[in-house]
Write an enzyme that holds these catalytic residues in place. Sequence first.
Site, mmCIF file in Angstrom:
data_model
loop_
_atom_site.group_PDB
_atom_site.id
_atom_site.type_symbol
_atom_site.label_atom_id
_atom_site.label_comp_id
_atom_site.label_asym_id
_atom_site.label_seq_id
_atom_site.Cartn_x
_atom_site.Cartn_y
_atom_site.Cartn_z
ATOM 1 N N THR A 1 -25.427 7.160 -9.920
ATOM 2 C CA THR A 1 -25.165 7.691 -8.582
ATOM 3 C C THR A 1 -25.860 6.696 -7.664
ATOM 4 O O THR A 1 -26.889 6.117 -8.041
ATOM 5 C CB THR A 1 -25.750 9.105 -8.367
ATOM 6 O OG1 THR A 1 -27.158 9.036 -8.590
ATOM 7 C CG2 THR A 1 -25.141 10.138 -9.309
ATOM 8 N N HIS A 2 -25.275 6.456 -6.500
ATOM 9 C CA HIS A 2 -25.807 5.438 -5.569
ATOM 10 C C HIS A 2 -25.893 4.071 -6.242
ATOM 11 O O HIS A 2 -26.709 3.238 -5.857
ATOM 12 C CB HIS A 2 -27.186 5.831 -5.034
ATOM 13 C CG HIS A 2 -27.253 7.246 -4.529
ATOM 14 N ND1 HIS A 2 -26.970 7.606 -3.233
ATOM 15 C CD2 HIS A 2 -27.517 8.414 -5.189
ATOM 16 C CE1 HIS A 2 -27.088 8.914 -3.102
ATOM 17 N NE2 HIS A 2 -27.409 9.438 -4.281
ATOM 18 N N ASN B 1 24.858 7.599 8.545
ATOM 19 C CA ASN B 1 23.581 8.302 8.696
ATOM 20 C C ASN B 1 23.258 9.190 7.491
ATOM 21 O O ASN B 1 22.152 9.152 6.961
ATOM 22 C CB ASN B 1 23.581 9.135 9.982
ATOM 23 C CG ASN B 1 23.692 8.253 11.215
ATOM 24 O OD1 ASN B 1 23.621 7.030 11.101
ATOM 25 N ND2 ASN B 1 23.887 8.854 12.370
ATOM 26 N N GLN C 1 15.785 2.393 10.248
ATOM 27 C CA GLN C 1 16.105 1.255 9.381
ATOM 28 C C GLN C 1 14.824 0.561 8.903
ATOM 29 O O GLN C 1 14.810 -0.106 7.886
ATOM 30 C CB GLN C 1 16.996 0.270 10.146
ATOM 31 C CG GLN C 1 17.458 -0.913 9.329
ATOM 32 C CD GLN C 1 18.603 -1.644 10.005
ATOM 33 O OE1 GLN C 1 19.705 -1.136 10.044
ATOM 34 N NE2 GLN C 1 18.334 -2.805 10.539
ATOM 35 N N SER D 1 20.456 -5.131 8.312
ATOM 36 C CA SER D 1 19.513 -4.719 7.263
ATOM 37 C C SER D 1 19.920 -5.268 5.902
ATOM 38 O O SER D 1 19.204 -5.066 4.916
ATOM 39 C CB SER D 1 19.402 -3.193 7.215
ATOM 40 O OG SER D 1 20.676 -2.592 7.110
ATOM 41 N N LYS E 1 -16.429 -20.808 -14.998
ATOM 42 C CA LYS E 1 -15.976 -19.548 -14.430
ATOM 43 C C LYS E 1 -14.815 -18.902 -15.186
ATOM 44 O O LYS E 1 -13.903 -19.569 -15.629
ATOM 45 C CB LYS E 1 -15.537 -19.752 -12.971
ATOM 46 C CG LYS E 1 -16.658 -19.990 -11.998
ATOM 47 C CD LYS E 1 -17.652 -18.850 -11.901
ATOM 48 C CE LYS E 1 -17.121 -17.668 -11.122
ATOM 49 N NZ LYS E 1 -16.916 -17.960 -9.709
ATOM 50 N N ASN F 1 -12.731 -15.544 -13.975
ATOM 51 C CA ASN F 1 -12.703 -14.549 -12.909
ATOM 52 C C ASN F 1 -11.730 -13.400 -13.192
ATOM 53 O O ASN F 1 -10.624 -13.650 -13.673
ATOM 54 C CB ASN F 1 -12.296 -15.213 -11.592
ATOM 55 C CG ASN F 1 -13.279 -16.290 -11.165
ATOM 56 O OD1 ASN F 1 -14.475 -16.178 -11.416
ATOM 57 N ND2 ASN F 1 -12.763 -17.339 -10.562
ATOM 58 N N TYR G 1 19.233 10.831 13.967
ATOM 59 C CA TYR G 1 19.066 9.468 13.468
ATOM 60 C C TYR G 1 18.817 8.515 14.629
ATOM 61 O O TYR G 1 19.499 8.562 15.653
ATOM 62 C CB TYR G 1 20.323 9.005 12.696
ATOM 63 C CG TYR G 1 20.201 7.542 12.275
ATOM 64 C CD1 TYR G 1 19.555 7.202 11.098
ATOM 65 C CD2 TYR G 1 20.683 6.516 13.087
ATOM 66 C CE1 TYR G 1 19.390 5.871 10.731
ATOM 67 C CE2 TYR G 1 20.524 5.189 12.729
ATOM 68 C CZ TYR G 1 19.884 4.870 11.551
ATOM 69 O OH TYR G 1 19.718 3.560 11.192
ATOM 70 N N LYS H 1 12.753 0.914 5.114
ATOM 71 C CA LYS H 1 13.077 0.378 3.794
ATOM 72 C C LYS H 1 12.111 -0.660 3.265
ATOM 73 O O LYS H 1 11.653 -0.578 2.121
ATOM 74 C CB LYS H 1 14.498 -0.184 3.802
ATOM 75 C CG LYS H 1 15.511 0.925 3.876
ATOM 76 C CD LYS H 1 16.890 0.430 4.216
ATOM 77 C CE LYS H 1 17.703 1.565 4.776
ATOM 78 N NZ LYS H 1 17.129 2.165 6.019
HETATM 79 N N1 ARG Z 1 21.338 0.180 8.174
HETATM 80 C C1 ARG Z 1 21.145 1.473 8.711
HETATM 81 C C2 ARG Z 1 19.782 2.023 8.313
HETATM 82 O O1 ARG Z 1 19.188 1.478 7.473
HETATM 83 C C3 ARG Z 1 22.214 2.400 8.203
HETATM 84 C C4 ARG Z 1 22.492 3.563 9.108
HETATM 85 C C5 ARG Z 1 23.056 3.079 10.370
HETATM 86 N N2 ARG Z 1 23.497 4.150 11.196
HETATM 87 C C6 ARG Z 1 23.777 3.951 12.501
HETATM 88 N N3 ARG Z 1 24.182 4.974 13.175
HETATM 89 N N4 ARG Z 1 23.621 2.781 13.069
HETATM 90 O O2 ARG Z 1 19.280 2.968 8.860
#
Ligand code: ARG
Length: 494
Positions: free
Chosen positions: A181-182, A136, A348, A49, A309, A311, A343, A351
């Site tokens: 309206t409309h 976690n 992941q 990640s 134009k 825009n 978890y 994000k």
């Molecule tokens: N990169 C992981 C995430 O975004 C961090 C947590 C990872 N935890 C694990 N038990 N693999 O969720």
Amino acid sequence: MLTGVPSIFAPMSPPSQTSPQTPPEATPGGWSGRFDEPVAEIVKRFTASIPFDHRLALHDIAGSLAHARMLAACSIIDAQDLADIERGMAQIRADIEAGRFAWSLDLEDVHFNIERRLTELVGDAGKRLHTGRSRNDQVATDVRLYTRAACDEILALLGRLERALLDLAEAHAETILPGFTHLQVAMPVTLGHHLLAYVEMFARDHERFVDCRRRVNRSPLGAAALAGTTFPIDREMTAHALGFEAVCRNSLDAVSDRDFVIEFLNAATITMMHLSRLSEELILWMSPRFGFIDIADRFCTGSSIMPQKKNPDVAELVRGKIARVQGHWVALVTLMKGQPLTYNKDNQEDKEPLFDAVDTLVQTLIIYADMVGGIRVKADRMREAAREGFATATDLADYLVRKGVPFRDAHEAVARAVKAAESAGVDLADLTLEQLRAFSPLIEADVFACLTLEGSVAARNHLGGTAPERVRAEIALARERLSRGAADTTSRGA
Ligand code: ARG
């Protein structure tokens, strides 16, 4: 066997170089010892990640420092370890801020990257940092800190947009345009009143983010992997140090819950939906068919082929950008659906949608407040349009009701008057008293006061009405609310 990395993989783009900072012996998680072979290159890329979660780095450091100070206060690590951790983290932070931190894909994520570097810098103290914690609860803490900061930034930007709308509304408290309206001309309204409708929408969005922030602002730290820890930790101490208002009260929920992100994305989607509606109006209003406004050149683009134009690209893009934010909200609901406690690596995937939604909304709000400030109102065109659509027909019906005619009969009499005016190609106000009296003998010379656009809007002088007097009062109230709201936001925890 998998060798090499297929070229379809996009290169990583953390802030600095991506080569390993040190040859990866064991990962800081230390699971290599139970594995017989290194992880495949393609799997490493697939599971990492770091290409995106490096954005959490400063929150990760803040969380680690709070955790380390708590460990020392609870005598779980000693004062020297804490001093070493603080020193190492100060350098890591400076390196990240200066863009010279070397992120490594081999170290999977932001948490491992920082922990490994800390250990390189300060030795065993770095290895002790992870006592009584897990990635976690660490990642849940980071995402909460990030989302809280996003709420605060968005709240400030919503206030800025509301102020820009209030300035325009104030300048046009008396400017009259047709209300629709409309998308058919309905009744005259003041432009100030029309803009205040959006101020109401953004004020509700403001409330939603304030409310969402309360549930974001709870500390999962100390839940560790899922069940808590055997060390005598003080969860309230870390929560307080990080400015959290409360502690997540169940360790299983603390590490697995992402509904605060879903709530955030929902608030973001609704705000984008409001911006999309406003955009559609600005686009219509700038079309020569309406010709109600002009948007400053710096927010518009031209055409590569049609020289005439201009825009309203910004408004069009904003109208469209709700698609991605709404998509992210749907993605997160779908991501969480069916996940068993606690978890799971699925999380992941929270994000990138979150980051993109924040980037989109923040940029949109910044540009929008500026664009509203650059709107030039063509009051004559608005007025002309209001006069074209028999917008005061309801005023004439109300006039007859005040003279004792039942509303349904008044409605019918005015409908006939409109039909006559339409075939004569004139507005109701252009008919003579004699012509008007053909539709009701109760009509007298005082009718013309209510057939004017000014008379029509001024008559709607009650709470929530379009009269200029009401518009000014509502603007004053909104400004007062904003100055109170701004104070509230700045006084909240870091
Ligand atoms: N990169 C992981 C995430 O975004 C961090 C947590 C990872 N935890 C694990 N038990 N693999 O969720």
